[in-house]
Design an enzyme around this catalytic site. Structure first.
Site, PDB file in Angstrom:
ATOM      1  CD  GLU A 276      47.283 -21.176 -15.192  1.00 37.44           C
ATOM      2  OE1 GLU A 276      46.282 -20.439 -14.867  1.00 37.44           O
ATOM      3  OE2 GLU A 276      47.322 -22.156 -16.045  1.00 37.44           O
ATOM      4  CD1 TRP A 279      46.271 -18.147 -18.066  1.00 40.22           C
ATOM      5  CD2 TRP A 279      44.557 -16.889 -18.778  1.00 40.22           C
ATOM      6  NE1 TRP A 279      45.895 -18.654 -19.256  1.00 40.22           N
ATOM      7  CE2 TRP A 279      44.874 -17.812 -19.826  1.00 40.22           C
ATOM      8  CE3 TRP A 279      43.603 -15.879 -18.984  1.00 40.22           C
ATOM      9  CZ2 TRP A 279      44.022 -17.838 -21.037  1.00 40.22           C
ATOM     10  CZ3 TRP A 279      43.011 -15.955 -20.185  1.00 40.22           C
ATOM     11  CH2 TRP A 279      43.057 -16.870 -21.398  1.00 40.22           C
ATOM     12  CD1 TRP A 307      21.609 -13.228 -19.796  1.00 38.45           C
ATOM     13  CD2 TRP A 307      22.343 -15.219 -19.905  1.00 38.45           C
ATOM     14  NE1 TRP A 307      22.878 -13.360 -20.384  1.00 38.45           N
ATOM     15  CE2 TRP A 307      23.562 -14.408 -20.330  1.00 38.45           C
ATOM     16  CE3 TRP A 307      22.713 -16.614 -19.423  1.00 38.45           C
ATOM     17  CZ2 TRP A 307      24.604 -15.033 -20.647  1.00 38.45           C
ATOM     18  CZ3 TRP A 307      23.975 -17.116 -19.614  1.00 38.45           C
ATOM     19  CH2 TRP A 307      24.852 -16.208 -20.280  1.00 38.45           C
ATOM     20  CG  ASN A 342      41.153 -22.747 -12.883  1.00 38.18           C
ATOM     21  OD1 ASN A 342      40.428 -21.833 -12.914  1.00 38.18           O
ATOM     22  ND2 ASN A 342      41.693 -23.423 -13.756  1.00 38.18           N
ATOM     23  CD1 TRP A 360      27.652 -13.429 -18.636  1.00 40.74           C
ATOM     24  CD2 TRP A 360      28.844 -12.717 -16.785  1.00 40.74           C
ATOM     25  NE1 TRP A 360      28.070 -12.046 -18.766  1.00 40.74           N
ATOM     26  CE2 TRP A 360      28.849 -11.611 -17.811  1.00 40.74           C
ATOM     27  CE3 TRP A 360      29.684 -11.883 -15.742  1.00 40.74           C
ATOM     28  CZ2 TRP A 360      29.256 -10.207 -17.718  1.00 40.74           C
ATOM     29  CZ3 TRP A 360      30.029 -10.898 -15.633  1.00 40.74           C
ATOM     30  CH2 TRP A 360      29.821  -9.817 -16.765  1.00 40.74           C
ATOM     31  CD1 TRP A 383      32.784 -15.573 -12.011  1.00 41.61           C
ATOM     32  CD2 TRP A 383      31.024 -16.805 -13.127  1.00 41.61           C
ATOM     33  NE1 TRP A 383      32.208 -16.555 -11.258  1.00 41.61           N
ATOM     34  CE2 TRP A 383      31.194 -17.058 -11.538  1.00 41.61           C
ATOM     35  CE3 TRP A 383      30.286 -17.511 -13.763  1.00 41.61           C
ATOM     36  CZ2 TRP A 383      30.407 -18.261 -11.310  1.00 41.61           C
ATOM     37  CZ3 TRP A 383      29.358 -18.660 -13.424  1.00 41.61           C
ATOM     38  CH2 TRP A 383      29.779 -18.766 -11.977  1.00 41.61           C
TER      39      TRP A 383
HETATM   40  C1  LIG Z   1      34.544 -18.535 -12.854  1.00 43.35           C
HETATM   41  C2  LIG Z   1      36.072 -18.304 -12.508  1.00 43.35           C
HETATM   42  C3  LIG Z   1      36.348 -17.358 -11.357  1.00 43.35           C
HETATM   43  C4  LIG Z   1      37.365 -17.105 -10.761  1.00 43.35           C
HETATM   44  N1  LIG Z   1      37.490 -16.168  -9.917  1.00 43.35           N
HETATM   45  C5  LIG Z   1      38.925 -15.807  -9.401  1.00 43.35           C
HETATM   46  C6  LIG Z   1      38.775 -14.965  -8.300  1.00 43.35           C
HETATM   47  O1  LIG Z   1      37.883 -14.237  -7.781  1.00 43.35           O
HETATM   48  N2  LIG Z   1      40.249 -14.462  -7.959  1.00 43.35           N
HETATM   49  C7  LIG Z   1      41.381 -15.443  -8.423  1.00 43.35           C
HETATM   50  O2  LIG Z   1      42.158 -15.010  -7.679  1.00 43.35           O
HETATM   51  N3  LIG Z   1      41.214 -16.095  -9.209  1.00 43.35           N
HETATM   52  C8  LIG Z   1      39.817 -16.490  -9.766  1.00 43.35           C
HETATM   53  N4  LIG Z   1      39.878 -17.502 -10.975  1.00 43.35           N
HETATM   54  C9  LIG Z   1      40.917 -18.123 -11.432  1.00 43.35           C
HETATM   55  C10 LIG Z   1      41.566 -19.359 -10.734  1.00 43.35           C
HETATM   56  O3  LIG Z   1      40.736 -20.160 -10.649  1.00 43.35           O
HETATM   57  C11 LIG Z   1      42.083 -19.106  -9.418  1.00 43.35           C
HETATM   58  O4  LIG Z   1      43.079 -18.122  -9.484  1.00 43.35           O
HETATM   59  C12 LIG Z   1      42.897 -20.185  -8.952  1.00 43.35           C
HETATM   60  O5  LIG Z   1      41.885 -21.428  -8.744  1.00 43.35           O
HETATM   61  C13 LIG Z   1      43.510 -20.031  -7.582  1.00 43.35           C
HETATM   62  O6  LIG Z   1      44.010 -21.265  -6.836  1.00 43.35           O
HETATM   63  P1  LIG Z   1      45.632 -21.396  -6.858  1.00 43.35           P
HETATM   64  O7  LIG Z   1      46.106 -20.117  -6.096  1.00 43.35           O
HETATM   65  O8  LIG Z   1      46.097 -22.584  -6.450  1.00 43.35           O
HETATM   66  O9  LIG Z   1      46.159 -21.284  -8.435  1.00 43.35           O
HETATM   67  P2  LIG Z   1      47.531 -21.582  -9.122  1.00 43.35           P
HETATM   68  O10 LIG Z   1      47.217 -22.573 -10.201  1.00 43.35           O
HETATM   69  O11 LIG Z   1      48.454 -21.984  -8.112  1.00 43.35           O
HETATM   70  O12 LIG Z   1      48.160 -20.434  -9.885  1.00 43.35           O
HETATM   71  C14 LIG Z   1      48.672 -19.139  -9.254  1.00 43.35           C
HETATM   72  C15 LIG Z   1      48.019 -17.900  -9.066  1.00 43.35           C
HETATM   73  O13 LIG Z   1      47.806 -17.653 -10.601  1.00 43.35           O
HETATM   74  C16 LIG Z   1      46.684 -16.623 -10.797  1.00 43.35           C
HETATM   75  N5  LIG Z   1      45.785 -17.436 -11.541  1.00 43.35           N
HETATM   76  C17 LIG Z   1      45.855 -18.810 -11.777  1.00 43.35           C
HETATM   77  N6  LIG Z   1      44.975 -19.095 -12.943  1.00 43.35           N
HETATM   78  C18 LIG Z   1      44.275 -17.900 -13.291  1.00 43.35           C
HETATM   79  C19 LIG Z   1      43.179 -17.505 -14.025  1.00 43.35           C
HETATM   80  N7  LIG Z   1      42.582 -18.384 -14.603  1.00 43.35           N
HETATM   81  N8  LIG Z   1      42.945 -16.230 -14.131  1.00 43.35           N
HETATM   82  C20 LIG Z   1      43.388 -15.212 -13.434  1.00 43.35           C
HETATM   83  N9  LIG Z   1      44.632 -15.546 -12.684  1.00 43.35           N
HETATM   84  C21 LIG Z   1      44.784 -16.978 -12.338  1.00 43.35           C
HETATM   85  C22 LIG Z   1      45.920 -16.501  -9.559  1.00 43.35           C
HETATM   86  O14 LIG Z   1      46.632 -15.525  -8.565  1.00 43.35           O
HETATM   87  C23 LIG Z   1      46.846 -17.757  -8.781  1.00 43.35           C
HETATM   88  O15 LIG Z   1      46.634 -17.700  -7.206  1.00 43.35           O
HETATM   89  C24 LIG Z   1      38.561 -17.708 -11.381  1.00 43.35           C
HETATM   90  C25 LIG Z   1      38.273 -18.789 -12.397  1.00 43.35           C
HETATM   91  C26 LIG Z   1      37.062 -19.168 -12.781  1.00 43.35           C
HETATM   92  C27 LIG Z   1      36.913 -19.998 -14.031  1.00 43.35           C
END
Ligand SMILES: Cc1cc2nc3c(=O)[nH]c(=O)nc-3n(C[C@H](O)[C@H](O)[C@H](O)COP(=O)(O)OP(=O)(O)OC[C@H]3O[C@@H](n4cnc5c(N)ncnc54)[C@H](O)[C@@H]3O)c2cc1C
Length: 475
Positions: A276, A279, A307, A342, A360, A383
Site C-alpha cells: 500500500e 501505491w 458527464w 479506503n 470525477w 479518483w
Molecule cells: C477516491 C479515492 C481518493 C483517495 N484520496 C486519498 C488522499 O487524498 N490521500 C491519501 O493519503 N490517500 C487517498 N486514497 C487512498 C487510500 O484510501 C488512503 O490512503 C487510505 O484509506 C488511508 O487510510 P490508512 O492510513 O488507514 O491506510 P492503510 O491501509 O493503513 O495504508 C497505509 C498508507 O499507505 C498509503 N496508501 C494506502 N492505500 C493507498 C492508495 N490506494 N493509494 C495511495 N496510497 C495509499 C497511505 O499513505 C496510507 O496511509 C484515496 C483512495 C480513493 C479510492
C-alpha cells in the site's frame, strides 16, 4: 555564526529528517521556519479540513523546539518574498528543505532556488518524503511506469532500507529576534460553525502521536491487515494517512520498523501493507511524470465522455443523502471525522462517477476540502482509478453495486448504524436496502422513507445501464 534556514513543508518531524540532519552536521545554528502560503497561484491551496490538522501539527512541532531551547518561526505570505527578505535579515548563507513533488511546489522551489542562488545563498533539497525519487524508478525504456505491479517490483528490487536518521538529542537553534507570527494569527481552526469538534475525539496530530500510532499498529494489528483491511466497521488499517501526508512520520521509518522490528513475515499483512505504501510511491511517480493528473483524464479517450451536470445529485452525495446506506455512511464519516475508509472511498467514488455520471473532478474537489489526509497525488490517482480513466485503472465496466458492497463489507450493518443513526434499528437483512424492508420493520425501526431517510436517488439497474452506454459511446 549565520544560521541555516530549515524550511519545513510536508515534513513536520525531527526523526528521519534528512534536511535537519544535514543542517546539524553543518554545525551552524538552525532557524526552523514554516510559511503559510498566501498570495500565490497554487491551484490546490490547503484544503479546509487540513487546516485543522496543520494547526495542531505546527503547535506540536513548536513545542518540540521550545523544549530544545528554540522555537518554530512562523510566517505568512509568499514564500519567495519571505525567504528573500529573511536571508537578508539574518544573513543566512544556506537554506535547506525536503523536496515536495506537486507540480506547483516543484515550480515554486525551482524558482526560489534560482532566486536565492542569485543572492549567493546555497540551497539544498533532500529526499525526505518518499522511498524513491520519482525519477529514480523508470522502466527499461527510461520512461515512467504506467502500471503498478512492474513499478512496485522494480521498487522492491531496489529497496535497501538502511537505519533511518535518528532525532537529534540537542540542537543548536537560532535565537536572535526575528519578526515572528503567532499560530493563532494563521486562523487555521474552523469557526462559525466549528465542524471540527469530532476530529478531537478521533485524531491526535503530531510526530509523537504518529510514532505511537505506528507502534500500536505494528504491535497489534498489522498481522491481521490482509484479513481486516476491507471492513470499515473494524479498525483494520493503520489510519496513518494524515500523519504521513504531513510528514509527521516518514515512509522510511514505517518500512524500517515493518522490516526490522521483528521477523518480516511475507505471508501476513506485512507485505500487503508495504504494497500500500507502494501505491503511494506509484501515485507520486504518476503525478511527477503526468503533472496534469489532478485536472485531466490520464486516458485521453475519456475526454469525450458525456458527464452529467446535476447540482442536486452532487449535494445529495456530499451530504450523505443518496438513499444508499453504505454511500451515505461513507460521506457522513468523511464529514464528521475528516477521513474515510479506503473500501468506502472506492464505493462512494464509483457511485458519483458511474451511478450519477458526475465528473470525477467534482468528487476529487470535495475530498480535497473534507479529508484530513487530502493528498494531491493519492487523491487524483484514486479518483481517476475508480472512474476508469486513470493509469492502471479499474475497468470501467466494474460498477459497484452499493447494496452488495454493503452486504459484503459491512455484513452486520455496524458501520452504517454508526454513521446513519436513523437506520440503526433495522436488521442486517435490510440495513443496506431499507426500501425493500417490510412495513412492520420500518415502523418498528422508526424509519419513514422519504422523510427520516431518503429513497434511493437513482435506481441501481438503470444507472448501471446508463453508465455502460456512456462508456460504449467513447470506445
Ligand atoms: C477516491 C479515492 C481518493 C483517495 N484520496 C486519498 C488522499 O487524498 N490521500 C491519501 O493519503 N490517500 C487517498 N486514497 C487512498 C487510500 O484510501 C488512503 O490512503 C487510505 O484509506 C488511508 O487510510 P490508512 O492510513 O488507514 O491506510 P492503510 O491501509 O493503513 O495504508 C497505509 C498508507 O499507505 C498509503 N496508501 C494506502 N492505500 C493507498 C492508495 N490506494 N493509494 C495511495 N496510497 C495509499 C497511505 O499513505 C496510507 O496511509 C484515496 C483512495 C480513493 C479510492
Amino acid at each position: 555564526m549565520t544560521p541555516i534556514i530549515l524550511w519545513f513543508r510536508k515534513d513536520l518531524r525531527l526523526t528521519d529528517n534528512p534536511a535537519l540532519t544535514a543542517a546539524v552536521e553543518d554545525g551552524a545554528p538552525i532557524l526552523p521556519l514554516y510559511i503559510l502560503e498566501e498570495d500565490t497561484n497554487n491551484p490546490w491551496p490547503l484544503g479546509n479540513a487540513q487546516k485543522w490538522w496543520l494547526h495542531h501539527s505546527l503547535s506540536q512541532l513548536n513545542e518540540t523546539f521550545l523544549k530544545l531551547g528554540g522555537q518554530l518561526f512562523l510566517k505568512r505570505g509568499n514564500p519567495q518574498e519571505i525567504l528573500g527578505e529573511l536571508v537578508k535579515t539574518v544573513r543566512a548563507k544556506e537554506v535547506y528543505w525536503n523536496r515536495c513533488y506537486e507540480p506547483y511546489a516543484l515550480h515554486r522551489d525551482n524558482y526560489i532556488k534560482e532566486n536565492l542562488q542569485s543572492l549567493g545563498v546555497r540551497v539544498k533539497g533532500f529526499k525526505g518524503n518518499l522511498l524513491f525519487e520519482p525519477w529514480e524508478v523508470l522502466n527499461k525504456q527510461g520512461t515512467a511506469f504506467k502500471v503498478y505491479t512492474p513499478f512496485w517490483k522494480e521498487c522492491l528490487s531496489k529497496l535497501d532500507v538502511q537505519k533511518t536518521l535518528s532525532k537529534p538529542k540537542k540542537l543548536n537553534l537560532y535565537n536572535a529576534s526575528v519578526l515572528n507570527e503567532n499560530l493563532s494569527d494563521f486562523k487555521l481552526l474552523p469557526q462559525n460553525p466549528d465542524w471540527s469538534l469530532n476530529f478531537y475525539e478521533v485524531w491526535q496530530p503530531g510526530e509523537m502521536n504518529a510514532e505511537k500510532l505506528l507502534k500500536e499498529f505494528l504491535d497489534h494489528r498489522v498481522h491481521e491487515y490482509t484479513l481486516k483491511r476491507d471492513y470499515p466497521a473494524i479498525n483494520g488499517t493503520s489510519r496513518l494517512s494524515p500523519h504521513i501526508h504531513f510528514g509527521e512520520i516518514s515512509v522510511r521509518q514505517i518500512v524500517e520498523q515493518l522490516k526490522f522490528s521483528k521477523e518480516f513475515k511475507k505471508e501476513t499483512g506485512d507485505e500487503v501493507y508495504l504494497s500500500e505504501l507502494g501505491w503511494r510511491e506509484f501515485c507520486y511517480s504518476l503525478l511527477y511524470h503526468f503533472p496534469e493528473l489532478p485536472e485531466r483524464n490520464f486516458q485521453i479517450t475519456f475526454n469525450d465522455f458525456s458527464w452529467e451536470n446535476n447540482d442536486a445529485n452532487l449535494r445529495d452525495w456530499q451530504k450523505g443523502r443518496t438513499g444508499y446506506p453504505i454511500v451515505d455512511a461513507g460521506m457522513r464519516e468523511l464529514w464528521t471525522t475528516g477521513w474515510m475508509h479506503n473500501r468506502i472511498r472506492m464505493i462512494v467514488a464509483s457511485f458519483l462517477t458511474k451511478h450519477l455520471l458526475l465528473p470525477w473532478q467534482q468528487g476529487e474537489k470535495w475530498f480535497w476540502n473534507t479529508l484530513l489526509d487530502a493528498d494531491l497525488a493519492n487523491n487524483a490517482s484514486g479518483w481517476q482509478w475508480v472512474a476508469g480513466c486513470g493509469a492502471d485503472a479499474a475497468p470501467y465496466f466494474r460498477i459497484f453495486n452499493p447494496v452488495l458492497q454493503g452486504e459484503k463489507f459491512d455484513p452486520e450493518g455496524d458501520y452504517v448504524r454508526r454513521f446513519v443513526p436513523e437506520l440503526r434499528q433495522l436488521s442486517k437483512q435490510y440495513i443496506h436496502k431499507p426500501w425493500l424492508a417490510p412495513t412492520e420493520e420500518l415502523e418498528k425501526g422508526e424509519v419513514v422513507l422519504g422523510k427520516t431517510y431518503p429513497y434511493p436517488i437513482i435506481d441501481h439497474g438503470k444507472a448501471r445501464q446508463r453508465a455502460l452506454q456512456a462508456y460504449k459511446n467513447i470506445r
